[in-house]
Design a protein around this motif. Sequence first.
Motif, PDB file in Angstrom:
ATOM      1  N   ALA A  80       0.826  -1.206   0.000  1.00  0.00           N
ATOM      2  CA  ALA A  80       0.000   0.000   0.000  1.00  0.00           C
ATOM      3  C   ALA A  80       0.861   1.256   0.000  1.00  0.00           C
ATOM      4  O   ALA A  80       0.557   2.237  -0.697  1.00  0.00           O
ATOM      5  N   LEU A  81       1.949   1.236   0.767  1.00  0.00           N
ATOM      6  CA  LEU A  81       2.825   2.400   0.844  1.00  0.00           C
ATOM      7  C   LEU A  81       3.501   2.691  -0.500  1.00  0.00           C
ATOM      8  O   LEU A  81       3.580   3.840  -0.939  1.00  0.00           O
ATOM      9  N   LEU A  82       3.975   1.642  -1.165  1.00  0.00           N
ATOM     10  CA  LEU A  82       4.587   1.830  -2.487  1.00  0.00           C
ATOM     11  C   LEU A  82       3.559   2.286  -3.517  1.00  0.00           C
ATOM     12  O   LEU A  82       3.864   3.071  -4.414  1.00  0.00           O
ATOM     13  N   PHE A  83       2.333   1.788  -3.379  1.00  0.00           N
ATOM     14  CA  PHE A  83       1.233   2.223  -4.252  1.00  0.00           C
ATOM     15  C   PHE A  83       0.968   3.711  -4.062  1.00  0.00           C
ATOM     16  O   PHE A  83       0.820   4.465  -5.038  1.00  0.00           O
ATOM     17  N   VAL A  84       0.911   4.132  -2.797  1.00  0.00           N
ATOM     18  CA  VAL A  84       0.668   5.544  -2.488  1.00  0.00           C
ATOM     19  C   VAL A  84       1.794   6.414  -3.045  1.00  0.00           C
ATOM     20  O   VAL A  84       1.543   7.481  -3.626  1.00  0.00           O
ATOM     21  N   ALA A  85       3.037   5.967  -2.847  1.00  0.00           N
ATOM     22  CA  ALA A  85       4.178   6.744  -3.342  1.00  0.00           C
ATOM     23  C   ALA A  85       4.121   6.916  -4.854  1.00  0.00           C
ATOM     24  O   ALA A  85       4.348   8.014  -5.379  1.00  0.00           O
ATOM     25  N   LYS A  86       3.785   5.849  -5.556  1.00  0.00           N
ATOM     26  CA  LYS A  86       3.786   5.899  -7.015  1.00  0.00           C
ATOM     27  C   LYS A  86       2.625   6.694  -7.576  1.00  0.00           C
ATOM     28  O   LYS A  86       2.823   7.558  -8.441  1.00  0.00           O
ATOM     29  N   PHE A  87       1.424   6.452  -7.109  1.00  0.00           N
ATOM     30  CA  PHE A  87       0.247   7.025  -7.755  1.00  0.00           C
ATOM     31  C   PHE A  87      -0.241   8.326  -7.103  1.00  0.00           C
ATOM     32  O   PHE A  87      -0.882   9.139  -7.770  1.00  0.00           O
ATOM     33  N   LEU A  88       0.039   8.515  -5.819  1.00  0.00           N
ATOM     34  CA  LEU A  88      -0.408   9.738  -5.166  1.00  0.00           C
ATOM     35  C   LEU A  88       0.668  10.820  -5.194  1.00  0.00           C
ATOM     36  O   LEU A  88       0.360  12.011  -5.241  1.00  0.00           O
ATOM     37  N   HIS A  89       1.940  10.397  -5.163  1.00  0.00           N
ATOM     38  CA  HIS A  89       3.042  11.355  -5.123  1.00  0.00           C
ATOM     39  C   HIS A  89       3.910  11.344  -6.387  1.00  0.00           C
ATOM     40  O   HIS A  89       4.781  12.204  -6.522  1.00  0.00           O
ATOM     41  N   LYS A  90       3.673  10.370  -7.286  1.00  0.00           N
ATOM     42  CA  LYS A  90       4.532  10.228  -8.464  1.00  0.00           C
ATOM     43  C   LYS A  90       6.001  10.087  -8.048  1.00  0.00           C
ATOM     44  O   LYS A  90       6.906  10.689  -8.640  1.00  0.00           O
ATOM     45  N   GLN A  91       6.227   9.278  -7.026  1.00  0.00           N
ATOM     46  CA  GLN A  91       7.553   9.115  -6.440  1.00  0.00           C
ATOM     47  C   GLN A  91       8.079   7.708  -6.693  1.00  0.00           C
ATOM     48  O   GLN A  91       7.360   6.723  -6.530  1.00  0.00           O
ATOM     49  N   THR A  92       9.338   7.601  -7.067  1.00  0.00           N
ATOM     50  CA  THR A  92       9.941   6.298  -7.295  1.00  0.00           C
ATOM     51  C   THR A  92      10.448   5.718  -5.987  1.00  0.00           C
ATOM     52  O   THR A  92      10.616   6.429  -4.982  1.00  0.00           O
ATOM     53  N   VAL A  93      10.734   4.429  -5.982  1.00  0.00           N
ATOM     54  CA  VAL A  93      11.299   3.776  -4.813  1.00  0.00           C
ATOM     55  C   VAL A  93      12.658   4.372  -4.482  1.00  0.00           C
ATOM     56  O   VAL A  93      13.008   4.545  -3.305  1.00  0.00           O
ATOM     57  N   VAL A  94      13.431   4.695  -5.501  1.00  0.00           N
ATOM     58  CA  VAL A  94      14.754   5.291  -5.276  1.00  0.00           C
ATOM     59  C   VAL A  94      14.613   6.629  -4.556  1.00  0.00           C
ATOM     60  O   VAL A  94      15.333   6.906  -3.581  1.00  0.00           O
ATOM     61  N   GLN A  95      13.677   7.475  -4.997  1.00  0.00           N
ATOM     62  CA  GLN A  95      13.481   8.774  -4.357  1.00  0.00           C
ATOM     63  C   GLN A  95      12.987   8.636  -2.930  1.00  0.00           C
ATOM     64  O   GLN A  95      13.265   9.503  -2.092  1.00  0.00           O
ATOM     65  N   LEU A  96      12.262   7.580  -2.638  1.00  0.00           N
ATOM     66  CA  LEU A  96      11.786   7.341  -1.282  1.00  0.00           C
ATOM     67  C   LEU A  96      12.874   6.731  -0.404  1.00  0.00           C
ATOM     68  O   LEU A  96      12.810   6.816   0.816  1.00  0.00           O
ATOM     69  N   THR A  97      13.880   6.142  -1.042  1.00  0.00           N
ATOM     70  CA  THR A  97      14.916   5.417  -0.315  1.00  0.00           C
ATOM     71  C   THR A  97      16.160   6.251  -0.042  1.00  0.00           C
ATOM     72  O   THR A  97      16.727   6.194   1.054  1.00  0.00           O
ATOM     73  N   THR A  98      16.589   7.038  -1.025  1.00  0.00           N
ATOM     74  CA  THR A  98      17.895   7.680  -0.912  1.00  0.00           C
ATOM     75  C   THR A  98      17.973   8.944  -1.753  1.00  0.00           C
ATOM     76  O   THR A  98      17.203   9.118  -2.717  1.00  0.00           O
ATOM     77  N   ALA A  99      18.906   9.817  -1.405  1.00  0.00           N
ATOM     78  CA  ALA A  99      19.178  11.002  -2.213  1.00  0.00           C
ATOM     79  C   ALA A  99      20.192  10.702  -3.310  1.00  0.00           C
ATOM     80  O   ALA A  99      20.463  11.557  -4.154  1.00  0.00           O
ATOM     81  N   ARG A 100      20.740   9.484  -3.297  1.00  0.00           N
ATOM     82  CA  ARG A 100      21.659   9.075  -4.357  1.00  0.00           C
ATOM     83  C   ARG A 100      20.885   8.728  -5.621  1.00  0.00           C
ATOM     84  O   ARG A 100      19.681   8.530  -5.581  1.00  0.00           O
ATOM     85  N   SER A 101      21.599   8.623  -6.725  1.00  0.00           N
ATOM     86  CA  SER A 101      20.948   8.357  -8.001  1.00  0.00           C
ATOM     87  C   SER A 101      20.390   6.936  -8.074  1.00  0.00           C
ATOM     88  O   SER A 101      19.507   6.646  -8.872  1.00  0.00           O
ATOM     89  N   LYS A 102      20.907   6.045  -7.239  1.00  0.00           N
ATOM     90  CA  LYS A 102      20.393   4.690  -7.153  1.00  0.00           C
ATOM     91  C   LYS A 102      20.630   4.142  -5.752  1.00  0.00           C
ATOM     92  O   LYS A 102      21.456   4.678  -5.005  1.00  0.00           O
ATOM     93  N   ILE A 103      19.909   3.117  -5.401  1.00  0.00           N
ATOM     94  CA  ILE A 103      20.037   2.520  -4.070  1.00  0.00           C
ATOM     95  C   ILE A 103      21.416   1.882  -3.936  1.00  0.00           C
ATOM     96  O   ILE A 103      21.848   1.104  -4.789  1.00  0.00           O
ATOM     97  N   ASP A 104      22.113   2.210  -2.862  1.00  0.00           N
ATOM     98  CA  ASP A 104      23.453   1.681  -2.605  1.00  0.00           C
ATOM     99  C   ASP A 104      23.324   0.406  -1.772  1.00  0.00           C
ATOM    100  O   ASP A 104      23.263   0.450  -0.543  1.00  0.00           O
TER     101      ASP A 104
END
Length: 327
Positions: A80-104
């Motif tokens: 549900a949280l990933l669904f909310v991030a994607k469709f309500l905030h237009k946010q990727t998992v990477v943006q929710l996880t880290t300020a780096r360009s990809k998950i380390d």
Amino acid sequence: MYIEQAFKVLHEWWRYFIGLFIVILAVIAGQIPFAAAVFMKSYETGEDLQGLDNSTVMSLLEPNLNLFLMLLSFAVGLVALLFVAKFLHKQTVVQLTTARSKIDWKRFWFSFFLWGIISSGFIWFDYFMSPEDYVLNFKLVPFIILLLIVVIFIPLQTSFEEYLFRGYLMQGIGLVAKNRWVPLLVTSLAFGLLHIANPEVDKLGYSIMIFYIGTGLFLGIMTLMDDGMELSLGFHAANNFFAALLVSADWTALQTHSVLKDISEPSKDMLTEMVLPVFLVFPILLLIMSKKYGWKNWKDKLFGSILEPERETIKSIGNNDENTTNL
């Protein structure tokens, strides 16, 4: 900066309010199978659920079934949280996880194995120092089933808690408060209160909340100082992973077919042993990680202001950058 990542997506306050409401409903829905199984078992045995403490309620079910059903609600919450991030905030998992360009992932595994080795060492040290407090609980077939459940569902459970508190709420509260210390404190308190219904609280008293809130504070500091959740994700996963496999007790939230079973009675000494890491071990770990990853400017990263980039506009989000719509 990690919190500032949220400026790249749809970030009005009401979106976080609605998103949190959706996640809470999902978690409640995920708890229905566990509640149904407990009620069915109590009906079969004639057990009156009223007046029973949490540890007794959990003991009604077979340990592996109990663990699976308990962790299921967290898995539903994560989806549900990933669904909310994607469709309500237009946010990727990477943006929710880290300020780096990809998950380390190197950071994740470093934290996982570091705390896995240390926490397992504490368990085995206590076992050899006080063997009378433990019994060998290992049974091959139940343990293999436990291992499968742990490998699949413990990461989902711990990731849900991290993405909710150190991720979604840390960013959302940070944007509203316009600073870093408010989301750090609020998410740490909320993380602690999430565990207030744990059986450990019944046995050791509310003083154990120092451990839960302190752990939330430790994980939050790691996230802000490292500009990402990789270290907190690894630590949390290791903590629950090795605890579930190595030791359990009748009065804890993790009642499993672990290798060892703690048969000692809860005591003030046990409370001290659980709280001690907050004031001794966790600061040492922060020092180790600060040296390894070159953390600097602690005051600004933990107490500084949150400023929105001048050229950031909501209208541009999701229209021209295809990466903002992909998980």
